[in-house]
Design a protein around this motif. Structure first.
Motif, PDB file in Angstrom:
ATOM      1  N   UNK A  38      31.039  21.295  26.907  1.00  0.00           N
ATOM      2  CA  UNK A  38      31.924  22.452  27.085  1.00  0.00           C
ATOM      3  C   UNK A  38      31.138  23.756  27.046  1.00  0.00           C
ATOM      4  N   UNK A  39      29.829  23.677  26.802  1.00  0.00           N
ATOM      5  CA  UNK A  39      29.030  24.892  26.592  1.00  0.00           C
ATOM      6  C   UNK A  39      28.947  25.766  27.841  1.00  0.00           C
ATOM      7  N   UNK A  40      28.944  25.161  29.035  1.00  0.00           N
ATOM      8  CA  UNK A  40      28.775  25.928  30.271  1.00  0.00           C
ATOM      9  C   UNK A  40      30.096  26.331  30.909  1.00  0.00           C
ATOM     10  N   UNK A  41      31.212  25.948  30.285  1.00  0.00           N
ATOM     11  CA  UNK A  41      32.525  26.121  30.905  1.00  0.00           C
ATOM     12  C   UNK A  41      32.826  27.575  31.266  1.00  0.00           C
ATOM     13  N   UNK A  42      32.660  28.497  30.325  1.00  0.00           N
ATOM     14  CA  UNK A  42      33.075  29.886  30.565  1.00  0.00           C
ATOM     15  C   UNK A  42      32.238  30.544  31.657  1.00  0.00           C
ATOM     16  N   UNK A  43      30.985  30.143  31.781  1.00  0.00           N
ATOM     17  CA  UNK A  43      30.167  30.651  32.880  1.00  0.00           C
ATOM     18  C   UNK A  43      30.697  30.201  34.227  1.00  0.00           C
ATOM     19  N   UNK A  44      31.059  28.933  34.318  1.00  0.00           N
ATOM     20  CA  UNK A  44      31.572  28.413  35.588  1.00  0.00           C
ATOM     21  C   UNK A  44      32.945  29.001  35.932  1.00  0.00           C
ATOM     22  N   UNK A  45      33.771  29.267  34.917  1.00  0.00           N
ATOM     23  CA  UNK A  45      35.074  29.893  35.184  1.00  0.00           C
ATOM     24  C   UNK A  45      34.871  31.220  35.910  1.00  0.00           C
ATOM     25  N   UNK A  46      33.882  31.986  35.465  1.00  0.00           N
ATOM     26  CA  UNK A  46      33.635  33.305  36.054  1.00  0.00           C
ATOM     27  C   UNK A  46      33.236  33.199  37.524  1.00  0.00           C
ATOM     28  N   UNK A  47      32.455  32.177  37.875  1.00  0.00           N
ATOM     29  CA  UNK A  47      31.991  32.065  39.266  1.00  0.00           C
ATOM     30  C   UNK A  47      33.129  31.755  40.231  1.00  0.00           C
ATOM     31  N   UNK A  48      34.220  31.202  39.731  1.00  0.00           N
ATOM     32  CA  UNK A  48      35.351  30.883  40.621  1.00  0.00           C
ATOM     33  C   UNK A  48      35.957  32.146  41.233  1.00  0.00           C
ATOM     34  N   UNK A  49      35.797  33.280  40.553  1.00  0.00           N
ATOM     35  CA  UNK A  49      36.359  34.518  41.104  1.00  0.00           C
ATOM     36  C   UNK A  49      35.658  34.933  42.392  1.00  0.00           C
ATOM     37  N   UNK A  50      34.469  34.408  42.641  1.00  0.00           N
ATOM     38  CA  UNK A  50      33.748  34.760  43.870  1.00  0.00           C
ATOM     39  C   UNK A  50      34.399  34.146  45.113  1.00  0.00           C
ATOM     40  N   UNK A  51      35.325  33.238  44.915  1.00  0.00           N
ATOM     41  CA  UNK A  51      36.010  32.622  46.056  1.00  0.00           C
ATOM     42  C   UNK A  51      37.422  33.185  46.234  1.00  0.00           C
ATOM     43  N   UNK A  52      37.701  34.231  45.468  1.00  0.00           N
ATOM     44  CA  UNK A  52      38.941  34.982  45.645  1.00  0.00           C
ATOM     45  C   UNK A  52      38.654  36.116  46.633  1.00  0.00           C
ATOM     46  N   UNK A  53      39.316  36.145  47.795  1.00  0.00           N
ATOM     47  CA  UNK A  53      39.003  37.148  48.828  1.00  0.00           C
ATOM     48  C   UNK A  53      39.036  38.587  48.325  1.00  0.00           C
ATOM     49  N   UNK A  54      39.997  38.936  47.449  1.00  0.00           N
ATOM     50  CA  UNK A  54      40.090  40.312  46.947  1.00  0.00           C
ATOM     51  C   UNK A  54      38.861  40.662  46.109  1.00  0.00           C
ATOM     52  N   UNK A  55      38.418  39.719  45.289  1.00  0.00           N
ATOM     53  CA  UNK A  55      37.256  39.963  44.431  1.00  0.00           C
ATOM     54  C   UNK A  55      35.996  40.133  45.263  1.00  0.00           C
ATOM     55  N   UNK A  56      35.791  39.250  46.244  1.00  0.00           N
ATOM     56  CA  UNK A  56      34.551  39.314  47.034  1.00  0.00           C
ATOM     57  C   UNK A  56      34.528  40.569  47.901  1.00  0.00           C
ATOM     58  N   UNK A  57      35.677  41.010  48.360  1.00  0.00           N
ATOM     59  CA  UNK A  57      35.728  42.253  49.140  1.00  0.00           C
ATOM     60  C   UNK A  57      35.382  43.453  48.262  1.00  0.00           C
ATOM     61  N   UNK A  58      35.807  43.409  47.002  1.00  0.00           N
ATOM     62  CA  UNK A  58      35.549  44.533  46.094  1.00  0.00           C
ATOM     63  C   UNK A  58      34.072  44.626  45.724  1.00  0.00           C
ATOM     64  N   UNK A  59      33.403  43.490  45.579  1.00  0.00           N
ATOM     65  CA  UNK A  59      32.023  43.551  45.101  1.00  0.00           C
ATOM     66  C   UNK A  59      30.999  43.559  46.229  1.00  0.00           C
ATOM     67  N   UNK A  60      31.430  43.352  47.467  1.00  0.00           N
ATOM     68  CA  UNK A  60      30.479  43.370  48.585  1.00  0.00           C
ATOM     69  C   UNK A  60      30.575  44.696  49.337  1.00  0.00           C
ATOM     70  N   UNK A  61      29.460  45.131  49.854  1.00  0.00           N
ATOM     71  CA  UNK A  61      29.414  46.346  50.653  1.00  0.00           C
ATOM     72  C   UNK A  61      27.978  46.557  51.118  1.00  0.00           C
ATOM     73  N   UNK A  62      27.777  46.718  52.425  1.00  0.00           N
ATOM     74  CA  UNK A  62      26.415  46.864  52.950  1.00  0.00           C
ATOM     75  C   UNK A  62      25.730  48.054  52.279  1.00  0.00           C
ATOM     76  N   UNK A  63      24.504  47.851  51.861  1.00  0.00           N
ATOM     77  CA  UNK A  63      23.837  48.887  51.062  1.00  0.00           C
ATOM     78  C   UNK A  63      23.615  50.178  51.842  1.00  0.00           C
ATOM     79  N   UNK A  64      23.670  50.136  53.179  1.00  0.00           N
ATOM     80  CA  UNK A  64      23.501  51.355  53.976  1.00  0.00           C
ATOM     81  C   UNK A  64      24.837  51.964  54.387  1.00  0.00           C
ATOM     82  N   UNK A  65      25.753  51.105  54.851  1.00  0.00           N
ATOM     83  CA  UNK A  65      26.993  51.613  55.451  1.00  0.00           C
ATOM     84  C   UNK A  65      28.227  51.433  54.564  1.00  0.00           C
TER      85      UNK A  65
END
Length: 722
Positions: free
Chosen positions: A536-563
């Motif tokens: 169970x030691x790695x559970x909370x880390x893996x829970x956090x990575x699931x948010x990267x497959x939520x479209x709203x979350x990935x749109x919020x954290x991505x953005x081209x460094x120039x534009x």
């Protein structure tokens, strides 16, 4: 093309030891470093109570760890005397132990942090000296018969205990049992001998595999062979350390081998390298460094250790520190995963064969072809390749979005503080505030960038989380953590740019650290990550990575460094498909390795016979009779994952089930923030102060299920039928 090996003699040399040895191994015999004149002063702390990294020296650290270790052992001796007449183990034993823990823990945590964050300030040899001294001192309380008996007596009293008190007693009792404190006479002598022999055999196994990884080399002079290689791989392989200038050297080092197999277009060269890889440490290659003898001796010693301690097998002994509880529970869950993964594997191999054939590949796919064609198929199908989308993930933006997500979900504020001493100018420090408090509840160092010759590089550079200090209500101390990564540093005005995989590493390590930082336990021994079952030691880390497959979350954290342009919508929509690409094949591989480990540690069957029997149950492609992969399986034979390799997959399964509660909330009537609060109040707050099975039931209202993991990977029966 012949396999080229450098035949060398194994010479005696000082080798780096386990970074985190198992607490249940034999103690170390360590010379106590001389205590310097600075030892009487609190030389490693600033006035604000945080570590003094600016004025840090190895000499000061050794002086402090020596003094604190002696004080710790003397403190344990004094507590042992009072244990014989104690009326309340919590006030007479565990609270005094808590008070002597703090200084040693902090100094040790600083040494670990510097070892991983700036090895110029803390070289390996110095860290090992400090680590072994601190480790030996801390073991004294778990090797104490009076403290062990006091815990047993307290447990036998007919009085109601809190979850945390129960877990604290259980920890001392279990540690004592696994250390053989109730084993007497000749059996005790034999147990000590076994532990010494095990330590030696595991080190020999590691040394031989390390040597085998270096012995195979192949030199590439033709730049056409490396034309598709990422710059980082070409640089790692270049003899001149220049990605554009050859020759380039192929080795079996993990950070070279895996990526080389994905990018090398020369099939013959892939075959050559693959054969060398699967035959490492076997008699087929070099009898001087074969490990079959060591492997079987480790198995035999572990079985004897378990028998002396009262267990039927090493696996049964291992289950004492696992959430799963029994090998039967693991097999039941994993067999249901295999039932879905194996049919999909057959489909995946067939589709990959068709893909390769359409691009001029006329042969039958073999194991050394799969990584290469899989990468190409992923790019063609989903427009996805790690190095091609990193421009959309500048580190400052990703960190800001990660902090905002956690602030929203868990009602905390993460605020940078600038007046803090650190070990490098790139290191940032953050105070963490609860919404109900004006004072910080925890602190976090973040060291994000790779620094050549300063930071230790490991395979896949998955980052490090160091628990510098645990929470303790008894001593009124707040938790303190460090996160250390090897991300690309800013250059020429361009910010650090992360691959999607590196974004996942950041999220996983930060999610892992939250369990340490947001704990509400009172005793440091069961606070945060302390005392959490391995699976169970790695559970909370893996829970956090699931948010990267939520479209709203990935749109919020991505953005081209120039534009500032967000990640293209087609890639965002395809991220789930990317996660599920060849998922049946990869899941079968993890299930196979997990069961192989458990079978090796619960049966006496010769390792090669076990492999031949198990292979067709997990793989659709035939077994290569020269394949000797267990002989280089360092995770289970020289690291700490013997009878525990399954923990990685188990943690992913639990995490997927936890995250599905957030998905259900988005689709139903329940508020996502309500689920976030419940997650913080259970998994993040409880840490090791409650059994993870009970924590899961409090969060989910039922026992864990593998269905969420299958759904995430596209391996549910519905997906397979489609």
């Amino acid at each position: 093309m012949a396999l080229s090996f450098l035949r060398t003699h194994i010479i005696a040399r000082h080798l780096k030891k386990q970074l985190y040895p198992n607490k249940r191994n034999a103690g170390y015999v360590v010379l106590i470093p001389e205590i310097g004149e600075d030892a009487d002063k609190n030389i490693l702390l600033c006035e604000n109570g945080l570590p003094e990294f600016n004025d840090f020296t190895i000499e000061k650290c050794i002086a402090a760890i020596s003094k604190q270790s002696l004080e710790y052992e003397n403190g344990v001796n004094q507590i042992e005397h009072s244990a014989q007449s104690c009326r309340n183990a919590f006030t007479d034993i565990f609270e005094p132990l808590e008070k002597i823990d703090g200084p040693l823990e902090l100094t040790w945590g600083m040494a670990k942090t510097l070892y991983l964050g700036n090895s110029c300030l803390m070289p390996t040899k110095s860290y090992i000296q400090i680590h072994e001294r601190a480790h030996k001192a801390r073991l004294s309380k778990f090797n104490s018969i009076p403290i062990f008996k006091a815990a047993v007596n307290e447990k036998n009293k007919l009085k109601k205990l809190t979850d945390e008190e129960q877990r604290l007693l259980d920890k001392y009792i279990l540690e004592g049992k696994l250390n053989g404190l109730d084993v007497k006479g000749l059996k005790r002598e034999r147990l000590n001998h076994i532990l010494t022999e095990l330590q030696k055999e595991r080190q020999i196994f590691r040394d031989k595999v390390n040597l085998a990884n270096k012995m195979f080399t192949h030199t590439i002079d033709d730049s056409q062979v490396i034309r598709e290689f990422p710059e980082s791989l070409a640089k790692d392989m270049s003899i001149s350390n220049d990605p554009n200038k050859g020759p380039w050297k192929v080795t079996l080092q993990p950070h070279i081998f895996d990526r080389f197999m994905q990018y090398c277009p020369d099939r013959q060269l892939r075959w050559n390298t693959y054969q060398a890889y699967i035959q490492r440490c076997s008699n087929y290659v070099n009898k001087e460094i074969e490990t079959s003898t060591n492997l079987e001796k480790i198995r035999s010693l572990r079985q004897e250790q378990a028998t002396i301690l009262g267990f039927e097998s090493f696996v049964e002994m291992s289950m004492e520190t696992k959430m799963a509880g029994s090998i039967e529970n693991i097999y039941n869950i994993f067999d249901s995963l295999l039932e879905n993964a194996k049919p999909m594997q057959e489909v995946e191999i067939e589709l990959l064969q068709r893909f390769a054939k359409e691009r001029g590949f006329d042969s039958k796919l073999e194991y050394w072809d799969i990584p290469y064609w899989q990468r190409k198929q992923k790019w063609t199908s989903y427009n996805f390749e790690e190095d091609k989308i990193r421009e959309f993930f500048p580190l400052p933006r990703v960190i800001n979005s990660l902090f905002n997500l956690c602030s929203t979900l868990f009602k905390i504020q993460i605020v940078e503080r600038n007046d803090i001493n650190t070990w490098h100018k790139d290191v940032k420090f953050y105070d963490i505030y609860d919404e109900s408090s004006n004072n910080p509840i925890a602190g976090l160092y973040l060291d994000p960038y790779a620094r050549q010759d300063e930071k230790i590089r490991i395979y896949d550079d998955a980052g490090w989380h160091i628990s510098i200090r645990n929470k303790s209500s008894i001593t009124s101390t707040n938790p303190l953590s460090a996160l250390i990564f090897n991300f690309q540093a800013p250059v020429d005005g361009k910010p650090s740019l992360l691959t999607f995989n590196e974004v996942g590493i950041l999220f996983r390590r930060f999610g892992h650290s939250l369990r340490h930082l947001l704990t509400k336990a009172n005793f440091s021994e069961v606070a945060g990550l302390s005392n959490v079952e391995w699976d169970a030691a790695e559970v909370c880390g893996h829970v956090m990575t699931h948010w990267l497959y939520d479209p709203h979350t990935i749109q919020a954290l991505s953005g081209h460094y120039k534009t500032d342009e967000p990640l293209p919508e087609d890639i965002v929509n395809n991220l789930r498909n990317v996660r599920g690409h060849m998922a049946g094949y990869h899941l079968c591989n993890e299930l196979y390795l997990s069961k192989l480990d458990l079978e090796l540690h619960s049966k006496k069957t010769f390792w090669r016979d076990l492999v031949r029997e198990m292979w067709p149950k997990y793989y659709t492609m035939p077994f290569d009779k020269y394949n000797s992969h267990p002989l280089s399986f360092t995770k289970i034979f020289s690291e700490e994952w013997g009878a525990a390799y399954y923990c990685h997959l188990w943690s992913k399964m639990i995490a997927a089930d936890i995250y599905s509660a957030f998905e259900e909330a988005r689709q139903g009537e329940q508020d996502v923030l309500t689920v976030g609060k419940r997650y913080r109040d259970t998994f993040l707050a409880s840490g090791g102060s409650c059994h993870p099975s009970e924590i899961f039931r409090r969060f989910r209202g039922r026992d864990p299920s593998p269905h969420a993991l299958l759904n995430n990977l596209g391996l549910s029966k519905k997906n397979i039928e489609e």
